[in-house]
Design an enzyme around this catalytic site. Structure first.
Site, PDB file in Angstrom:
ATOM      1  N   LYS A  22    -146.774  26.941   8.982  1.00 47.68           N
ATOM      2  CA  LYS A  22    -145.393  27.399   9.189  1.00 47.68           C
ATOM      3  C   LYS A  22    -144.464  26.811   8.136  1.00 47.68           C
ATOM      4  O   LYS A  22    -143.603  27.496   7.582  1.00 47.68           O
ATOM      5  CB  LYS A  22    -144.918  27.001  10.577  1.00 47.68           C
ATOM      6  CG  LYS A  22    -143.439  27.232  10.827  1.00 47.68           C
ATOM      7  CD  LYS A  22    -142.945  26.523  12.064  1.00 47.68           C
ATOM      8  CE  LYS A  22    -142.819  25.036  11.858  1.00 47.68           C
ATOM      9  NZ  LYS A  22    -141.462  24.498  11.909  1.00 47.68           N
ATOM     10  N   ASN A  23    -144.642  25.528   7.853  1.00 50.60           N
ATOM     11  CA  ASN A  23    -143.732  24.847   6.926  1.00 50.60           C
ATOM     12  C   ASN A  23    -143.971  25.231   5.471  1.00 50.60           C
ATOM     13  O   ASN A  23    -143.173  24.867   4.603  1.00 50.60           O
ATOM     14  CB  ASN A  23    -143.848  23.332   7.093  1.00 50.60           C
ATOM     15  CG  ASN A  23    -143.235  22.854   8.389  1.00 50.60           C
ATOM     16  OD1 ASN A  23    -142.422  23.542   8.998  1.00 50.60           O
ATOM     17  ND2 ASN A  23    -143.638  21.676   8.835  1.00 50.60           N
ATOM     18  N   ARG A  96    -134.048  24.984  12.036  1.00 49.34           N
ATOM     19  CA  ARG A  96    -133.420  24.054  11.099  1.00 49.34           C
ATOM     20  C   ARG A  96    -133.704  24.421   9.636  1.00 49.34           C
ATOM     21  O   ARG A  96    -133.004  23.987   8.745  1.00 49.34           O
ATOM     22  CB  ARG A  96    -133.905  22.629  11.363  1.00 49.34           C
ATOM     23  CG  ARG A  96    -133.609  22.116  12.767  1.00 49.34           C
ATOM     24  CD  ARG A  96    -132.203  21.586  12.913  1.00 49.34           C
ATOM     25  NE  ARG A  96    -131.162  22.606  12.984  1.00 49.34           N
ATOM     26  CZ  ARG A  96    -130.843  23.278  14.068  1.00 49.34           C
ATOM     27  NH1 ARG A  96    -131.480  23.079  15.185  1.00 49.34           N
ATOM     28  NH2 ARG A  96    -129.881  24.172  14.037  1.00 49.34           N
ATOM     29  N   CYS A 120    -130.591  18.158  15.495  1.00 47.96           N
ATOM     30  CA  CYS A 120    -131.880  18.582  16.011  1.00 47.96           C
ATOM     31  C   CYS A 120    -132.288  17.577  17.065  1.00 47.96           C
ATOM     32  O   CYS A 120    -131.821  16.441  17.073  1.00 47.96           O
ATOM     33  CB  CYS A 120    -132.894  18.621  14.874  1.00 47.96           C
ATOM     34  SG  CYS A 120    -134.567  19.101  15.353  1.00 47.96           S
ATOM     35  N   ARG A 125    -130.569  16.730  10.387  1.00 50.14           N
ATOM     36  CA  ARG A 125    -131.226  16.976   9.101  1.00 50.14           C
ATOM     37  C   ARG A 125    -130.149  17.456   8.133  1.00 50.14           C
ATOM     38  O   ARG A 125    -130.022  18.645   7.864  1.00 50.14           O
ATOM     39  CB  ARG A 125    -132.332  18.023   9.254  1.00 50.14           C
ATOM     40  CG  ARG A 125    -133.379  17.658  10.297  1.00 50.14           C
ATOM     41  CD  ARG A 125    -134.560  18.590  10.233  1.00 50.14           C
ATOM     42  NE  ARG A 125    -135.449  18.386  11.367  1.00 50.14           N
ATOM     43  CZ  ARG A 125    -136.671  18.910  11.448  1.00 50.14           C
ATOM     44  NH1 ARG A 125    -137.123  19.664  10.476  1.00 50.14           N
ATOM     45  NH2 ARG A 125    -137.431  18.700  12.492  1.00 50.14           N
ATOM     46  N   PRO A 126    -129.330  16.541   7.629  1.00 44.85           N
ATOM     47  CA  PRO A 126    -128.201  16.940   6.788  1.00 44.85           C
ATOM     48  C   PRO A 126    -128.675  17.581   5.494  1.00 44.85           C
ATOM     49  O   PRO A 126    -129.735  17.259   4.965  1.00 44.85           O
ATOM     50  CB  PRO A 126    -127.484  15.613   6.520  1.00 44.85           C
ATOM     51  CG  PRO A 126    -128.531  14.569   6.700  1.00 44.85           C
ATOM     52  CD  PRO A 126    -129.432  15.080   7.779  1.00 44.85           C
ATOM     53  N   ILE A 127    -127.847  18.513   4.995  1.00 43.64           N
ATOM     54  CA  ILE A 127    -128.227  19.216   3.767  1.00 43.64           C
ATOM     55  C   ILE A 127    -127.333  18.788   2.607  1.00 43.64           C
ATOM     56  O   ILE A 127    -127.204  19.515   1.627  1.00 43.64           O
ATOM     57  CB  ILE A 127    -128.187  20.743   3.963  1.00 43.64           C
ATOM     58  CG1 ILE A 127    -126.756  21.219   4.244  1.00 43.64           C
ATOM     59  CG2 ILE A 127    -129.118  21.178   5.072  1.00 43.64           C
ATOM     60  CD1 ILE A 127    -126.626  22.720   4.139  1.00 43.64           C
ATOM     61  N   ASP A 128    -126.767  17.585   2.703  1.00 39.97           N
ATOM     62  CA  ASP A 128    -125.895  17.135   1.627  1.00 39.97           C
ATOM     63  C   ASP A 128    -126.636  17.036   0.303  1.00 39.97           C
ATOM     64  O   ASP A 128    -126.058  17.257  -0.772  1.00 39.97           O
ATOM     65  CB  ASP A 128    -125.260  15.783   1.977  1.00 39.97           C
ATOM     66  CG  ASP A 128    -126.292  14.703   2.251  1.00 39.97           C
ATOM     67  OD1 ASP A 128    -127.200  14.955   3.062  1.00 39.97           O
ATOM     68  OD2 ASP A 128    -126.190  13.616   1.666  1.00 39.97           O
ATOM     69  N   ASP A 309    -144.566  14.248  11.480  1.00 36.51           N
ATOM     70  CA  ASP A 309    -144.908  15.337  12.385  1.00 36.51           C
ATOM     71  C   ASP A 309    -146.186  15.067  13.175  1.00 36.51           C
ATOM     72  O   ASP A 309    -146.563  15.871  14.037  1.00 36.51           O
ATOM     73  CB  ASP A 309    -145.061  16.650  11.615  1.00 36.51           C
ATOM     74  CG  ASP A 309    -143.722  17.313  11.325  1.00 36.51           C
ATOM     75  OD1 ASP A 309    -142.692  16.801  11.804  1.00 36.51           O
ATOM     76  OD2 ASP A 309    -143.711  18.332  10.620  1.00 36.51           O
ATOM     77  N   ILE A 331    -138.836   8.195   9.366  1.00 42.88           N
ATOM     78  CA  ILE A 331    -138.251   9.404   8.798  1.00 42.88           C
ATOM     79  C   ILE A 331    -137.055   9.885   9.613  1.00 42.88           C
ATOM     80  O   ILE A 331    -135.966  10.096   9.084  1.00 42.88           O
ATOM     81  CB  ILE A 331    -139.312  10.520   8.702  1.00 42.88           C
ATOM     82  CG1 ILE A 331    -140.554  10.010   7.940  1.00 42.88           C
ATOM     83  CG2 ILE A 331    -138.721  11.741   8.003  1.00 42.88           C
ATOM     84  CD1 ILE A 331    -140.282   9.544   6.532  1.00 42.88           C
ATOM     85  N   ARG A 401    -142.752  27.560  18.563  1.00 41.69           N
ATOM     86  CA  ARG A 401    -142.107  27.592  17.252  1.00 41.69           C
ATOM     87  C   ARG A 401    -143.104  27.299  16.134  1.00 41.69           C
ATOM     88  O   ARG A 401    -142.909  27.754  15.004  1.00 41.69           O
ATOM     89  CB  ARG A 401    -140.983  26.560  17.180  1.00 41.69           C
ATOM     90  CG  ARG A 401    -139.715  26.919  17.918  1.00 41.69           C
ATOM     91  CD  ARG A 401    -138.635  25.889  17.640  1.00 41.69           C
ATOM     92  NE  ARG A 401    -138.568  25.581  16.218  1.00 41.69           N
ATOM     93  CZ  ARG A 401    -138.613  24.343  15.711  1.00 41.69           C
ATOM     94  NH1 ARG A 401    -138.708  23.301  16.503  1.00 41.69           N
ATOM     95  NH2 ARG A 401    -138.562  24.160  14.408  1.00 41.69           N
TER      96      ARG A 401
END
Length: 433
Positions: A22-23, A96, A120, A125-128, A309, A331, A401
């Site tokens: 999936k990832n 996400r 989450c 899970r910031p996207i900065d 994970d 993490i 998911r």
């Protein structure tokens, strides 16, 4: 709302097959935005996040068709017209990975509007880091009304050093860089196999990428990309979950369709606990639990370290190992939500900040438990497989998911697990407020 009924006590024996990752599939689907031509992806897993991504691409004007012949699930994506380059909140709120369309959208169309991913269950899970990289490439970023907007006539090559290792950040900026003018040098990149898989697709589409799978990636921008056919790599997290399932149940399980080279940290840790792990062929690993498992500490790290994970699944295993295991999560800041549910089943676990102390070997008993996120769901299935009695797992949509028909796969190797829409009479279930 679907639930799993799991009766423990049966060793898993036989062969179980892994689906596509999936990832890896999600960024590869996003990469189809970068070309007007057709992109065909093979080995696509049948999971909810893929369906969400399909709806997202279709909402922006893409054509997405999925074909399943029973042995290979393939998707055909054509983004010849992107009439609405917006990742709408109502579509992406459950996934996400929605930020992965940001880079390819602004690179292809000069405009991207993406609903900001919220927190989450396992932490924000910031996207900065995505945004800082895009700004270095010349994009103008604005944020309002819950959306991030990026604009650029054409992105420019840049020197990007990630403040911390980020998988989605690496993937997002990699996709942005392939159509940027000039050369982009990215340092402190994620090394995960899924990043390598994405780079393989992009290069097949005509990109010029060197160094994927290492901390330094160099990209020479091109004017346009063409279509391509690409096979998604196997899901290493699903494979690792099944390896632990074989070990925790005292079984003899062969995990087929995997890539053992992606499983080094998991296989090494299983051997440390006393399980026997053998690579049978380039796409199959066998695990046998020949005696009592013993405790072993684990600390999650970026690839090639032990995957975050896999932390929840390993913790379930640790409850059945003799001795004390220290599990450290490096993490995500809130990835111990499965602990309280494992404790309900009889586990002896104490949490102090980012470290969980697991005292085994503890007999587990069946209970009604609630799934809080994707990998927590997997840990509860593993625990239920060795618990005394029949457990009820609620909110298994989290598992859907990222795991394809997991109950069917596990039943095929002896597990007593069923998906039900309601709990039959005679099975105790505690209500959750």
């Amino acid at each position: 709302m679907d639930k799993f009924l799991v009766t423990g006590g049966t060793p898993l024996v036989g062969t179980i097959r892994v689906s596509g990752a999936k990832n890896a599939a999600l960024p590869c689907m996003a990469a189809a935005i970068l070309t007007e031509d057709e992109v065909i992806l093979e080995n696509i897993p049948h999971v909810r996040d893929i369906d969400t991504e399909r709806r997202l691409l279709a909402s922006m004007g893409g054509e997405v068709d999925i074909f399943d012949d029973g042995t290979n699930r393939t998707t055909r994506i054509c983004c010849a017209t992107l009439s609405d380059p917006v990742a709408k909140y109502e579509i992406v709120k459950t996934m996400r990975a929605s930020s992965l369309v940001l880079g390819p959208l602004v690179a292809r169309t000069g405009l991207a509007r993406v609903a900001m991913p919220g927190g989450c269950a396992i932490g924000g899970r910031p996207i900065d880091l995505h945004l800082k990289g895009l700004e270095k490439m010349g994009a103008v970023i604005t944020q309002e009304h819950g959306y991030i907007e990026a604009r650029a006539e054409r992105l420019l090559g840049a020197h990007i050093v990630f403040d911390k290792i980020t998988v989605t950040g690496t993937e997002d900026l990699l996709m942005a860089a392939v159509l940027a003018e000039g050369e982009t040098l990215m340092e402190n990149c994620a090394r995960e196999p899924e990043v390598v898989d994405l780079a393989g697709l992009l290069n097949a589409m005509g990109a010029k990428i060197e160094g994927a799978g290492t901390p330094t990636i160099r990209v020479r921008g091109v004017a346009r990309l063409k279509g391509a056919r690409h096979r998604i790599c196997p899901d290493r997290i699903e494979a690792g979950t099944f390896l632990i399932a074989g070990a925790i149940t005292g079984g003899d399980l062969t995990v087929a369709g995997c890539n053992p080279r992606h499983l080094g940290a998991v296989m090494s840790k299983l051997e440390e606990t006393g399980a026997r792990v053998d690579i049978l062929r380039p796409d199959a690993v066998r695990v046998q639990a020949e005696g009592a498992l013993k405790a072993a500490d684990v600390s999650t790290e970026e690839y090639p370290g032990f995957p975050t994970d896999m932390q929840a699944q390993y913790m379930a295993l640790a409850t059945q190992a003799d001795g004390v295991s220290m599990v450290k999560e490096n993490i995500f800041e809130n990835r111990f939500m499965h602990v309280q549910e494992l404790v309900r089943m009889g586990a002896n676990i104490k949490v102090d900040g980012r470290v969980a102390t697991v005292r085994g070997r503890t007999p587990l008993s069946a209970a009604s438990v609630m799934c809080s996120d994707l990998r927590a769901s997997a840990s509860l299935v593993l625990a239920a497989l060795v618990a005394d009695g029949q457990s009820v797992l609620d909110r298994v949509y989290h598992m859907d998911r990222g795991y394809e028909r997991i109950e069917e796969k596990l039943r095929g190797v002896g597990a007593k697990i069923a998906r039900v829409s309601h709990v039959p009479a005679g099975v105790a279930e505690e209500a959750y407020a």
